[in-house]
Enzyme design. Structure first.
Site, PDB file in Angstrom:
ATOM      1  N   TYR A 185       0.879  -1.182   0.000  1.00  0.00           N
ATOM      2  CA  TYR A 185       0.000   0.000   0.000  1.00  0.00           C
ATOM      3  C   TYR A 185       0.907   1.219   0.000  1.00  0.00           C
ATOM      4  O   TYR A 185       0.816   2.073   0.867  1.00  0.00           O
ATOM      5  CB  TYR A 185      -0.832  -0.078   1.289  1.00  0.00           C
ATOM      6  CG  TYR A 185      -2.100   0.736   1.361  1.00  0.00           C
ATOM      7  CD1 TYR A 185      -3.049   0.705   0.354  1.00  0.00           C
ATOM      8  CD2 TYR A 185      -2.373   1.503   2.497  1.00  0.00           C
ATOM      9  CE1 TYR A 185      -4.225   1.416   0.466  1.00  0.00           C
ATOM     10  CE2 TYR A 185      -3.548   2.220   2.618  1.00  0.00           C
ATOM     11  CZ  TYR A 185      -4.472   2.171   1.592  1.00  0.00           C
ATOM     12  OH  TYR A 185      -5.650   2.876   1.706  1.00  0.00           O
ATOM     13  N   HIS A 214      -2.365   7.742  -2.429  1.00  0.00           N
ATOM     14  CA  HIS A 214      -3.521   6.838  -2.505  1.00  0.00           C
ATOM     15  C   HIS A 214      -4.048   6.545  -1.093  1.00  0.00           C
ATOM     16  O   HIS A 214      -5.253   6.612  -0.843  1.00  0.00           O
ATOM     17  CB  HIS A 214      -3.114   5.534  -3.202  1.00  0.00           C
ATOM     18  CG  HIS A 214      -4.178   4.482  -3.208  1.00  0.00           C
ATOM     19  ND1 HIS A 214      -5.300   4.561  -4.015  1.00  0.00           N
ATOM     20  CD2 HIS A 214      -4.307   3.328  -2.506  1.00  0.00           C
ATOM     21  CE1 HIS A 214      -6.063   3.498  -3.813  1.00  0.00           C
ATOM     22  NE2 HIS A 214      -5.497   2.731  -2.902  1.00  0.00           N
ATOM     23  N   ARG A 245     -12.600   7.075   6.059  1.00  0.00           N
ATOM     24  CA  ARG A 245     -12.520   7.592   7.430  1.00  0.00           C
ATOM     25  C   ARG A 245     -12.193   9.077   7.372  1.00  0.00           C
ATOM     26  O   ARG A 245     -11.055   9.489   7.586  1.00  0.00           O
ATOM     27  CB  ARG A 245     -11.404   6.894   8.228  1.00  0.00           C
ATOM     28  CG  ARG A 245     -11.549   5.399   8.444  1.00  0.00           C
ATOM     29  CD  ARG A 245     -10.302   4.851   9.169  1.00  0.00           C
ATOM     30  NE  ARG A 245      -9.086   5.161   8.431  1.00  0.00           N
ATOM     31  CZ  ARG A 245      -8.600   4.418   7.433  1.00  0.00           C
ATOM     32  NH1 ARG A 245      -9.196   3.312   7.089  1.00  0.00           N
ATOM     33  NH2 ARG A 245      -7.514   4.797   6.804  1.00  0.00           N
ATOM     34  N   GLU A 279      -7.018  -1.046  -9.871  1.00  0.00           N
ATOM     35  CA  GLU A 279      -5.921  -0.391  -9.164  1.00  0.00           C
ATOM     36  C   GLU A 279      -4.667  -0.506 -10.015  1.00  0.00           C
ATOM     37  O   GLU A 279      -4.272  -1.607 -10.408  1.00  0.00           O
ATOM     38  CB  GLU A 279      -5.703  -1.019  -7.776  1.00  0.00           C
ATOM     39  CG  GLU A 279      -6.865  -0.707  -6.826  1.00  0.00           C
ATOM     40  CD  GLU A 279      -6.586  -1.064  -5.373  1.00  0.00           C
ATOM     41  OE1 GLU A 279      -5.801  -1.995  -5.127  1.00  0.00           O
ATOM     42  OE2 GLU A 279      -7.175  -0.396  -4.493  1.00  0.00           O
ATOM     43  N   GLU A 288      -1.048  -0.743 -10.440  1.00  0.00           N
ATOM     44  CA  GLU A 288       0.062  -1.158  -9.586  1.00  0.00           C
ATOM     45  C   GLU A 288       1.191  -1.737 -10.434  1.00  0.00           C
ATOM     46  O   GLU A 288       0.988  -2.066 -11.601  1.00  0.00           O
ATOM     47  CB  GLU A 288      -0.384  -2.245  -8.585  1.00  0.00           C
ATOM     48  CG  GLU A 288      -1.584  -1.863  -7.746  1.00  0.00           C
ATOM     49  CD  GLU A 288      -1.779  -2.763  -6.519  1.00  0.00           C
ATOM     50  OE1 GLU A 288      -0.817  -3.445  -6.112  1.00  0.00           O
ATOM     51  OE2 GLU A 288      -2.904  -2.766  -5.991  1.00  0.00           O
ATOM     52  N   ASP A 322      -5.047  -4.662  -9.856  1.00  0.00           N
ATOM     53  CA  ASP A 322      -5.659  -5.299  -8.688  1.00  0.00           C
ATOM     54  C   ASP A 322      -7.131  -4.869  -8.619  1.00  0.00           C
ATOM     55  O   ASP A 322      -7.490  -3.925  -7.915  1.00  0.00           O
ATOM     56  CB  ASP A 322      -4.888  -4.863  -7.431  1.00  0.00           C
ATOM     57  CG  ASP A 322      -5.415  -5.536  -6.176  1.00  0.00           C
ATOM     58  OD1 ASP A 322      -6.005  -6.621  -6.283  1.00  0.00           O
ATOM     59  OD2 ASP A 322      -5.215  -4.959  -5.082  1.00  0.00           O
ATOM     60  N   TYR A 378     -14.023  -4.656   5.369  1.00  0.00           N
ATOM     61  CA  TYR A 378     -12.583  -4.521   5.577  1.00  0.00           C
ATOM     62  C   TYR A 378     -12.130  -4.391   7.033  1.00  0.00           C
ATOM     63  O   TYR A 378     -10.962  -4.616   7.334  1.00  0.00           O
ATOM     64  CB  TYR A 378     -12.031  -3.369   4.733  1.00  0.00           C
ATOM     65  CG  TYR A 378     -12.051  -2.008   5.384  1.00  0.00           C
ATOM     66  CD1 TYR A 378     -10.875  -1.440   5.888  1.00  0.00           C
ATOM     67  CD2 TYR A 378     -13.235  -1.297   5.495  1.00  0.00           C
ATOM     68  CE1 TYR A 378     -10.899  -0.192   6.476  1.00  0.00           C
ATOM     69  CE2 TYR A 378     -13.246  -0.057   6.076  1.00  0.00           C
ATOM     70  CZ  TYR A 378     -12.083   0.503   6.568  1.00  0.00           C
ATOM     71  OH  TYR A 378     -12.111   1.728   7.157  1.00  0.00           O
ATOM     72  N   LYS A 395     -11.249  -8.338  -3.083  1.00  0.00           N
ATOM     73  CA  LYS A 395      -9.984  -8.291  -3.805  1.00  0.00           C
ATOM     74  C   LYS A 395      -9.608  -9.620  -4.459  1.00  0.00           C
ATOM     75  O   LYS A 395      -8.696  -9.650  -5.273  1.00  0.00           O
ATOM     76  CB  LYS A 395      -8.850  -7.933  -2.822  1.00  0.00           C
ATOM     77  CG  LYS A 395      -8.976  -6.561  -2.202  1.00  0.00           C
ATOM     78  CD  LYS A 395      -8.525  -5.492  -3.150  1.00  0.00           C
ATOM     79  CE  LYS A 395      -8.428  -4.156  -2.449  1.00  0.00           C
ATOM     80  NZ  LYS A 395      -7.844  -3.132  -3.322  1.00  0.00           N
TER      81      LYS A 395
HETATM   82 CA    CA Z   1      -4.161  -3.166  -4.241  1.00  0.00          CA
END
Ligand code: CA
Length: 438
Positions: A140, A145, A154, A210, A212, A244, A255, A264
């Protein structure tokens, strides 16, 4: 870390003339590996190396009699249906084969006469996963991001306090990773709207990609035997592009407290070509955390990592809707970014992953995490580009998107370029969303 050598010389050209046009992803300075066969055939998959718009068939090349010793041994391993054995042979073997192939494919090489019969056009090939992926971990590493996603999930606490100390990651699932061209049905699952009394079950409504990079491990480490930051890069074989796919509505409900699960693991797609760390050596750059941020703990820090631990890999993400495909329109670019924005280096990811004694094995995959840059238009996911689905955007043909629709194909590309070095690329990864199963 790999130092520059004759294989990086930007003036080298190949007798495979398509490698010399200056725009190909696969000049002679790249030489990435994949597992391939003739499209639509029942042939065995075997290892190949990209050169221009061709593939050097390593299974054919190994019978040429041109190579001996460690090179022949490495070539034999790299010609197998999966690259795991070759990846486990280590840097000396990888580098020996690269040098031998570089010399054999150069303009004027006497090997041309033999190897020209070992070429297959990429347009006539199909690919499988380059190796058996035992384990897959997703990091991550983009602080941009992490901050923008955190602010959506949040608002009062976007970036958790561990982020700037720990290379955050979770253990993903390898079984659903496919190679470019992968299609998958829109996943179904439990979701719960914030104002709903209870969850409901159905097709994902907030399907995302995503952007990546995928980092493939070469030599592993024994259980209980950590890889130090200074050894870490030598354990890494190479890099591909990695999409992803993510079901944001399922993710939001599931989560906490253990992280992503069914949001995922329904599909992840990689590009077929593994660009080696040696090929990427010219694109290493300095790494540092901002002076006002916590500095990495000693096990995540070294002079070499600070001087050249980062990699400048340009990334872009494009979308081709079903309507665009029907009308013959090319994919349209959604965003561009670079891996140089990563908050942690590959060496730090490997050192952190193994610091407790966890063993990595040849062919293990580490995802970098979504590579969003500092600007909004450098975001590596629709979650960010559409501000959590609140701001639809319009495509050139007038269609609008917040999240992915059925029939959408997502295309990711990557390359490295700088003055004095040959431009090298990663090819592309394409994946297409099918409607949910009835
Ligand atoms: Ca990812």
């Amino acid at each position: 870390m790999t130092t520059l050598n004759e294989t990086h010389d930007s003036t080298l050209t190949s007798w495979v003339t398509s490698a010399n046009d200056g725009v190909t992803d696969f000049p002679i300075q790249n030489l990435p590996f994949a597992s391939f066969r003739h499209k639509g055939s029942n042939e065995s998959f075997r290892g190949g190396v990209a050169i221009g718009d061709q593939i050097l068939d390593l299974a054919a090349a190994r019978t040429s009699g041109l190579f001996d010793g460690l090179v022949a041994e490495a070539l034999n391993a790299a010609a197998q249906p999966t690259l795991n054995h070759f990846m486990g042979m280590g840097k000396t073997a990888w580098s020996s084969l690269r040098l031998a192939l570089s010399r054999a494919l150069r303009s004027g090489s006497e090997a041309e006469e033999t190897l020209k019969d070992c070429l297959i056009a990429q347009s006539r090939a199909e690919y499988s996963l380059p190796c058996s992926i035992g384990d897959y971990t997703d990091f991550y590493t983009s602080v941009y991001h992490a901050t923008s996603v955190g602010s959506l999930f949040r608002p009062d606490n976007p970036l958790l306090p561990n982020y700037k100390w720990v290379p955050i990651g979770y253990h993903g699932r390898a079984s659903s990773i496919g190679v470019s061209g992968q299609t998958f049905h829109r996943p179904k699952g439990q979701t719960k709207a914030p104002d709903a009394a209870q969850p409901s079950f159905g097709p994902c409504k907030r399907l995302d990609y995503e952007l990546e990079i995928g980092i493939f491990m070469g030599t592993g480490n024994s259980l209980g035997d950590p890889v130090s930051i200074d050894e870490a890069d030598d354990h890494v074989f190479g890099i591909c592009l990695f999409n992803d796919w993510s079901a944001r509505d399922i993710q939001a409900w599931e989560y906490q407290p253990l992280g992503p699960f069914l949001s995922k693991n329904f599909a992840s797609t990689i590009s077929p070509w593994l660009v080696t760390m040696e090929a990427l050596a010219p694109y290493r750059t300095a790494f540092s955390h901002p002076a006002e941020d916590p500095q990495p703990l000693p096990y995540l820090s070294s002079d070499a990592n600070s001087q050249q631990g980062a990699l400048d890999i340009q990334l872009e993400c494009l979308l081709q809707t079903e309507q665009m495909r029907i009308e013959g329109q090319e994919p349209t670019r959604l965003s561009q970014s670079s891996f140089k924005h990563s908050y942690w280096t590959i060496g730090q990811m490997v050192a952190h992953h193994t610091v407790n004694g966890c063993n990595l094995q040849p062919g293990d995959l580490l995802g970098s995490g979504t590579q969003s840059g500092p600007a909004h238009e450098e975001a590596g996911s629709l979650l960010e580009l559409s501000a959590g689905g609140k701001q639809p955007f319009t495509l050139p043909n007038g269609e609008t998107r917040t999240f992915l629709e059925d029939g959408d194909a997502v295309v990711m590309r990557g390359h490295c370029t700088k003055p004095g070095a040959a431009r090298i690329g990663f090819g592309e990864v394409v994946g297409t969303v099918l409607p949910a199963r009835r």
